[in-house]
Scaffold this motif. Sequence first.
Motif, PDB file in Angstrom:
ATOM      1  N   PRO A  12      20.668  34.219  39.820  1.00 24.59           N
ATOM      2  CA  PRO A  12      20.179  33.872  41.158  1.00 24.59           C
ATOM      3  C   PRO A  12      20.269  32.368  41.425  1.00 24.59           C
ATOM      4  O   PRO A  12      20.614  31.961  42.540  1.00 24.59           O
ATOM      5  N   ALA A  13      19.994  31.527  40.407  1.00 24.39           N
ATOM      6  CA  ALA A  13      19.992  30.076  40.634  1.00 24.39           C
ATOM      7  C   ALA A  13      21.389  29.577  40.988  1.00 24.39           C
ATOM      8  O   ALA A  13      21.584  28.925  42.018  1.00 24.39           O
ATOM      9  N   GLY A  14      22.372  29.864  40.149  1.00 21.46           N
ATOM     10  CA  GLY A  14      23.719  29.342  40.372  1.00 21.46           C
ATOM     11  C   GLY A  14      24.337  29.854  41.665  1.00 21.46           C
ATOM     12  O   GLY A  14      24.976  29.101  42.416  1.00 21.46           O
ATOM     13  N   LEU A  31      30.956  29.120  37.214  1.00 22.19           N
ATOM     14  CA  LEU A  31      31.547  29.678  35.986  1.00 22.19           C
ATOM     15  C   LEU A  31      30.533  30.601  35.322  1.00 22.19           C
ATOM     16  O   LEU A  31      29.393  30.191  35.063  1.00 22.19           O
ATOM     17  N   GLU A  32      30.926  31.836  35.024  1.00 20.64           N
ATOM     18  CA  GLU A  32      29.988  32.826  34.472  1.00 20.64           C
ATOM     19  C   GLU A  32      30.639  33.533  33.287  1.00 20.64           C
ATOM     20  O   GLU A  32      31.775  33.996  33.379  1.00 20.64           O
ATOM     21  N   ILE A  33      29.891  33.628  32.183  1.00 20.99           N
ATOM     22  CA  ILE A  33      30.493  34.265  30.996  1.00 20.99           C
ATOM     23  C   ILE A  33      30.568  35.787  31.108  1.00 20.99           C
ATOM     24  O   ILE A  33      31.420  36.407  30.503  1.00 20.99           O
ATOM     25  N   ALA A  41      24.250  44.610  37.593  1.00 19.57           N
ATOM     26  CA  ALA A  41      23.504  45.781  37.120  1.00 19.57           C
ATOM     27  C   ALA A  41      22.298  45.387  36.269  1.00 19.57           C
ATOM     28  O   ALA A  41      21.488  46.231  35.905  1.00 19.57           O
ATOM     29  N   ARG A  42      22.178  44.081  35.956  1.00 18.28           N
ATOM     30  CA  ARG A  42      21.134  43.626  35.029  1.00 18.28           C
ATOM     31  C   ARG A  42      19.760  43.719  35.708  1.00 18.28           C
ATOM     32  O   ARG A  42      19.481  43.001  36.673  1.00 18.28           O
ATOM     33  N   ILE A  43      18.900  44.620  35.190  1.00 18.06           N
ATOM     34  CA  ILE A  43      17.588  44.828  35.811  1.00 18.06           C
ATOM     35  C   ILE A  43      16.621  43.771  35.300  1.00 18.06           C
ATOM     36  O   ILE A  43      16.357  43.675  34.100  1.00 18.06           O
ATOM     37  N   ARG A  44      16.111  42.985  36.199  1.00 20.23           N
ATOM     38  CA  ARG A  44      15.140  41.942  35.823  1.00 20.23           C
ATOM     39  C   ARG A  44      14.006  41.884  36.831  1.00 20.23           C
ATOM     40  O   ARG A  44      13.305  42.853  36.997  1.00 20.23           O
ATOM     41  N   ALA A  45      13.866  40.762  37.505  1.00 18.75           N
ATOM     42  CA  ALA A  45      12.714  40.557  38.377  1.00 18.75           C
ATOM     43  C   ALA A  45      12.698  41.538  39.547  1.00 18.75           C
ATOM     44  O   ALA A  45      13.724  42.067  39.949  1.00 18.75           O
ATOM     45  N   GLY A 100      14.804  44.114  44.090  1.00 19.65           N
ATOM     46  CA  GLY A 100      15.274  43.784  42.742  1.00 19.65           C
ATOM     47  C   GLY A 100      16.151  42.541  42.689  1.00 19.65           C
ATOM     48  O   GLY A 100      16.948  42.283  43.591  1.00 19.65           O
ATOM     49  N   GLN A 101      16.007  41.803  41.588  1.00 21.31           N
ATOM     50  CA  GLN A 101      16.845  40.611  41.387  1.00 21.31           C
ATOM     51  C   GLN A 101      18.328  40.970  41.439  1.00 21.31           C
ATOM     52  O   GLN A 101      19.142  40.204  41.969  1.00 21.31           O
ATOM     53  N   HIS A 102      18.691  42.137  40.867  1.00 22.54           N
ATOM     54  CA  HIS A 102      20.119  42.498  40.871  1.00 22.54           C
ATOM     55  C   HIS A 102      20.620  42.759  42.290  1.00 22.54           C
ATOM     56  O   HIS A 102      21.802  42.575  42.578  1.00 22.54           O
ATOM     57  N   GLY A 284      16.323  26.439  37.089  1.00 22.63           N
ATOM     58  CA  GLY A 284      15.854  27.798  36.771  1.00 22.63           C
ATOM     59  C   GLY A 284      15.564  27.971  35.295  1.00 22.63           C
ATOM     60  O   GLY A 284      15.072  27.062  34.616  1.00 22.63           O
ATOM     61  N   ASP A 285      15.879  29.170  34.776  1.00 26.40           N
ATOM     62  CA  ASP A 285      15.537  29.507  33.380  1.00 26.40           C
ATOM     63  C   ASP A 285      16.170  28.541  32.377  1.00 26.40           C
ATOM     64  O   ASP A 285      15.710  28.460  31.236  1.00 26.40           O
ATOM     65  N   ALA A 286      17.205  27.817  32.749  1.00 24.63           N
ATOM     66  CA  ALA A 286      17.799  26.831  31.835  1.00 24.63           C
ATOM     67  C   ALA A 286      16.778  25.737  31.510  1.00 24.63           C
ATOM     68  O   ALA A 286      16.852  25.101  30.466  1.00 24.63           O
ATOM     69  N   GLY A 297       9.441  34.061  37.469  1.00 24.63           N
ATOM     70  CA  GLY A 297      10.647  33.418  36.926  1.00 24.63           C
ATOM     71  C   GLY A 297      11.727  33.164  37.959  1.00 24.63           C
ATOM     72  O   GLY A 297      12.213  32.044  38.128  1.00 24.63           O
ATOM     73  N   MET A 298      12.125  34.215  38.660  1.00 23.13           N
ATOM     74  CA  MET A 298      13.209  34.045  39.627  1.00 23.13           C
ATOM     75  C   MET A 298      12.757  33.148  40.793  1.00 23.13           C
ATOM     76  O   MET A 298      13.526  32.330  41.304  1.00 23.13           O
ATOM     77  N   ASN A 299      11.511  33.309  41.174  1.00 21.99           N
ATOM     78  CA  ASN A 299      11.012  32.486  42.282  1.00 21.99           C
ATOM     79  C   ASN A 299      11.006  30.998  41.920  1.00 21.99           C
ATOM     80  O   ASN A 299      11.281  30.143  42.764  1.00 21.99           O
TER      81      ASN A 299
END
Length: 391
Positions: A12-14, A31-33, A41-45, A100-102, A284-286, A297-299
């Motif tokens: 979300p940050a980038g 750039l994303e790994i 699809a990553r279920i988080r916040a 959802g964050q995703h 963000g989380d970094a 977290g996401m907020n």
Amino acid sequence: MRTRVGIIGAGPAGLLLSHLLHLEGIDSVVLEIRSRAHIEARIRAGVLEHGTAELLRQCGLGERMDREGLLHHGTILRFGGRSRRIDFTELTGKSVMVYGQHEVVRDLVARRLADGGDIRFEVGDVSIHDVNTDAPSISYTEGGVARTLECDIIAGCDGFHGICRPSLPPGFIRDFDRIYPFGWLGILAEVSPSSEELVYARHARGFALLSMRSPTIGRFYLQCPPDDDAGTWSDDRIWSELHTRLADQEGFTLTEGPIIQKGVTAMRSYVAEPMQAGRLFLVGDAAHIVPPTGAKGMNMAVGDVAVLARALERQIRHNDSALLESYSQTCLRRVWNVQRFSWWMTSMLHNFDGANAFDEQVRLAELDYVTTSRAAAVTLAENYVGLPLAV
Ligand code: RFL
Ligand code: PHB
């Protein structure tokens, strides 16, 4: 290749940073790994603060959120078999959005690509160079080919396990850390939520949370050992534990449904200071993580992005560096407030191994106070719906 702002990480940050910069006419490359499918699809916040939802609307990303998201005007705190409601709207005039964050990530990726944005998925060997000069760069591989991205600024949006923060010289960052002696088992189930609002339950067997993603998908969490193996949690065991911990004396009934995903997350509070090193800005989380009990977290990541996007706009369009120079200081003030809230919610609602009977009674008294004193309830509500963004 050259761009103004090299962004590492398409969370979300980038993605939001790239979008806000685009609206200001500032180009960036993300750039994303991971693959696009993976990040979508990553279920988080699941909970967006009032200010996060407003920001998404203001930047043209509110349409699907307002159609499919669930506006929540309050939440339930359950303890000692009683349920008490905190009415956000009555106490603060604000609400939160369950979305959802995703879904936010999907909306952001679709919008960036529709606007011609440059997101490179599945890159490898990402590393940053010369952040203390005015010509920083990022090296990476794409399809096995080595490449370099030259930029004016690097935004480290690569999450807690990314490479940006560890690339800084030892001793440059001061770490503030707290590791909790428990984790959360997160569960996604095909079931219509048994409560219209989230239920945060304190129970002698451990914390439980009833949340949701849609009218047909339920999201649940159970306090568990931090290194627990989700494989040892059979569906029967999960439902039995949820029934026990979420029970109240007021006739609450929990509906069961097929479990479609489960996983364990450890719980930690962490802050890196400062959030800037030369031309590298941590976002963000970094730079910081919180235990998820306050849904922050996401907020918090969005809060940093709002500050950085505005500071970059002042720097790049108006040659005014004041906001960029105070980026870390501006963000950290809000970050520490959010850390305090997340730590407090976590402490109040979880069982701590070895806590004595006195500590337990104090926690129950705190829950009783926060749900009966208007002053205390306002404190919880104004933090939950979100402190004002620092811009
Ligand atoms: P992200 O989302 O981790 O994105 C970082 C991205 O960087 C990529 N990456 C790299 N890319 C290039 N090169 C490298 N070397 C890279 N290393 C990593 C990663 O693949 C990833 O795509 O960080 P960002 O953008 O700062 O966003 C932060 C949020 O994801 C996080 O704070 C929230 O999910 C936390 N959180 C919650 N936040 C809320 O606001 N409300 C909630 O209700 C909430 N619930 C939660 C949560 C987090 C949870 N888990 C699983 C940790 C519930 C849970 C269970
Ligand atoms: C979620 O729905 O994933 C969620 C909701 C509230 C929290 C944490 C996670 O505090």
